[in-house]
Design a protein around this motif. Structure first.
Motif, PDB file in Angstrom:
ATOM      1  N   LYS A 137     -82.361   2.280  29.143  1.00 26.94           N
ATOM      2  CA  LYS A 137     -81.534   2.892  29.423  1.00 26.94           C
ATOM      3  C   LYS A 137     -81.600   4.193  29.381  1.00 26.94           C
ATOM      4  N   VAL A 138     -80.992   5.194  30.207  1.00 24.44           N
ATOM      5  CA  VAL A 138     -81.016   6.535  29.833  1.00 24.44           C
ATOM      6  C   VAL A 138     -79.653   7.247  29.726  1.00 24.44           C
TER       7      VAL A 138
ATOM      8  N   LEU B  94     -87.133   8.278  23.793  1.00 16.73           N
ATOM      9  CA  LEU B  94     -87.867   9.291  24.376  1.00 16.73           C
ATOM     10  C   LEU B  94     -87.123  10.392  24.803  1.00 16.73           C
ATOM     11  N   LEU B  95     -87.271  11.740  24.456  1.00 16.64           N
ATOM     12  CA  LEU B  95     -86.469  12.883  24.798  1.00 16.64           C
ATOM     13  C   LEU B  95     -86.814  13.210  26.339  1.00 16.64           C
ATOM     14  N   VAL B  96     -85.998  13.149  27.326  1.00 11.58           N
ATOM     15  CA  VAL B  96     -85.975  13.224  28.836  1.00 11.58           C
ATOM     16  C   VAL B  96     -86.531  14.611  29.190  1.00 11.58           C
ATOM     17  N   ASP B  97     -85.839  15.697  28.410  1.00 14.13           N
ATOM     18  CA  ASP B  97     -85.977  17.065  28.907  1.00 14.13           C
ATOM     19  C   ASP B  97     -87.329  17.391  28.382  1.00 14.13           C
ATOM     20  N   THR B  98     -88.382  16.624  27.808  1.00 14.19           N
ATOM     21  CA  THR B  98     -89.680  17.078  27.485  1.00 14.19           C
ATOM     22  C   THR B  98     -90.605  16.415  28.342  1.00 14.19           C
ATOM     23  N   MET B  99     -89.956  15.710  29.277  1.00 14.25           N
ATOM     24  CA  MET B  99     -91.163  14.956  30.017  1.00 14.25           C
ATOM     25  C   MET B  99     -91.937  15.801  31.045  1.00 14.25           C
TER      26      MET B  99
ATOM     27  N   ARG C  70     -81.806  10.660  26.033  1.00 14.16           N
ATOM     28  CA  ARG C  70     -82.749   9.886  25.709  1.00 14.16           C
ATOM     29  C   ARG C  70     -82.947   8.893  26.411  1.00 14.16           C
ATOM     30  N   ALA C  71     -84.095   8.514  26.879  1.00 15.46           N
ATOM     31  CA  ALA C  71     -84.357   7.061  27.363  1.00 15.46           C
ATOM     32  C   ALA C  71     -85.008   6.105  26.037  1.00 15.46           C
ATOM     33  N   THR C  72     -84.152   4.954  26.204  1.00 14.64           N
ATOM     34  CA  THR C  72     -84.511   3.835  25.073  1.00 14.64           C
ATOM     35  C   THR C  72     -84.774   2.588  25.825  1.00 14.64           C
ATOM     36  N   GLY C  73     -85.573   1.754  24.793  1.00 14.95           N
ATOM     37  CA  GLY C  73     -86.127   0.219  25.640  1.00 14.95           C
ATOM     38  C   GLY C  73     -87.191   0.136  24.945  1.00 14.95           C
ATOM     39  N   PRO C  74     -87.656  -1.188  24.914  1.00 14.50           N
ATOM     40  CA  PRO C  74     -88.872  -1.535  24.263  1.00 14.50           C
ATOM     41  C   PRO C  74     -90.212  -0.835  24.581  1.00 14.50           C
ATOM     42  N   GLY C  75     -91.064  -0.089  24.181  1.00  7.71           N
ATOM     43  CA  GLY C  75     -92.187   0.651  24.406  1.00  7.71           C
ATOM     44  C   GLY C  75     -91.964   1.839  25.112  1.00  7.71           C
ATOM     45  N   VAL C  76     -90.885   2.399  25.110  1.00  6.07           N
ATOM     46  CA  VAL C  76     -90.660   3.731  25.955  1.00  6.07           C
ATOM     47  C   VAL C  76     -91.388   4.906  25.072  1.00  6.07           C
TER      48      VAL C  76
END
Length: 366
Positions: A95-96, A344-349, A100-106
């Motif tokens: 999910k985003v 995971l913080l999306v704006d850092t990708m 934040r992106a979340t889920g197993p292993g992000v």
């Protein structure tokens, strides 16, 4: 030296690939799941970088290798196995939301893999770059260590895409880490009728736990932590067997030798009890000296980025121990590794993907 910022590192495209990888569950030791995961990783690499990503079979599951051709100069290193059992995705889907992106292993470490691939995709010239994505990092890298070390030596520099340190910092040093299993053999007897006829393995294990815990020297970074214990069969039987599992972290080779020697010489306290020990400090320490040159490159590319030594181990421990320059923590910025709140913080990708490209250019130009 400048950072890359190209359409090849678009956040939308990275999130699409991250979803693809997260939605193929990849628990360590599940060969079928890891085969499907390796195929998904290979597909993302081939789609973004071209060429062929090779699946390298092993007892643990397939590793994934890709080469940009030419003389090897830099190894991009990661893993696609995760700690979460099959079924986690149904409970915690990708999910985003709210940045934040979340889920197993992000965070550990699929996000880092995606950022690395997209960073490399922004380079017109990918020669000298190799990617190795292993299948067993979370369970000790026993099937991949030799391959990791071979390719590290061949390339001469290693970029590790484990999740970033707190605040987005890079990981410039890591403790050596290992697991020991101490098994105690005693003798069973009736706990009520003749307890003295037995040799109580649980009591012996209690003595051993205290001896083992005393081996720690936290003031110099050595932690020795009993984590799991088991003993006994029934409440009226003197236990004949007991087991203690111990987590060990060290910052120096000298401490590694001291701890391994201490475990090898553990002695029983009770007459007739027997002790056997398995294990070692399997991941050697990653000294901060191994990252000095590469971290300086990263600081020039991204002024203000911090570096720190951390307690957890990675495959970077192996490459650094060879004397190969190694920089770790280049992956996702976020947190919650191995936990349900992993994110995971999306704006850092995009920035992290650009850092990959800049480092590869800097290494090849050095």
């Amino acid at each position: 030296m400048t950072m890359h910022n190209t359409p090849g590192a678009s956040v939308e495209a990275m999130l699409d690939d991250l979803r693809t990888l997260v939605e193929v569950e990849s628990p360590s030791r599940d060969a079928d799941a890891l085969t499907a995961s390796a195929e998904a990783v290979a597909g993302v690499i081939e789609n973004r970088l071209g060429g062929r990503a090779e699946l390298v079979g092993s007892a643990a599951g397939p590793h994934v290798r890709w080469s940009g051709g030419g003389t090897p100069r830099v190894l991009v290193l990661g893993h696609h196995d995760t700690v979460f059992p099959l079924g986690t995705l149904a409970r915690r889907p990708f999910k985003v939301a709210d940045g934040r992106a979340t889920g197993p292993g992000v965070f550990d470490m699929l996000g880092g893999l995606v950022q690395a691939v997209h960073g490399l995709a922004s380079l017109a010239d990918r020669s000298g770059v190799e990617i190795l994505v292993t299948a067993d990092e979370e369970v000790g890298s026993r099937s991949s260590r030799a391959l990791i070390e071979e390719r590290a030596r061949a390339c001469g520099a290693v970029l590790v895409f484990e999740g970033a340190a707190d605040g987005g910092g890079l990981k410039t040093g890591r403790k050596g880490c290992g697991t020991f299993v101490v098994s105690v053999a005693g003798r069973a007897s009736h706990a009520g009728l003749e307890p003295a006829a037995g040799i109580n393995a649980l009591v012996e294990a209690a003595h051993q736990v205290l001896d083992i815990a005393a081996l720690g020297r936290p003031e110099i970074g050595t932690t020795v932590t009993p984590t799991v214990a088991s003993a006994g069969t029934l409440d009226n039987v003197v236990p004949a067997e007991a087991t203690v599992v111990v987590d060990v972290r060290v910052e120096s080779a000298d401490e590694k030798e001291r701890i391994e020697s201490a475990f090898a010489t553990l002695a029983p306290h009770l007459d007739g009890a027997r002790i056997t020990v398995e294990g070692s400090v399997g991941r050697p320490p990653m000294p901060e000296s191994a990252s000095t040159e590469l971290f300086a490159m990263a600081q020039r590319l991204l002024p203000g980025i911090e570096g720190r030594a951390v307690g957890g181990g990675s495959d970077g421990n192996f490459t650094a121990a060879l004397g190969v320059p190694t920089l770790d923590g280049l992956g996702a910025v976020g947190g919650g590794a191995h936990a349900d709140h992993e994110y995971l913080l999306v704006d850092t990708m995009a920035e992290r993907a650009a850092l990959v490209a800049g480092l590869v250019d800097a290494i090849r130009g050095a």
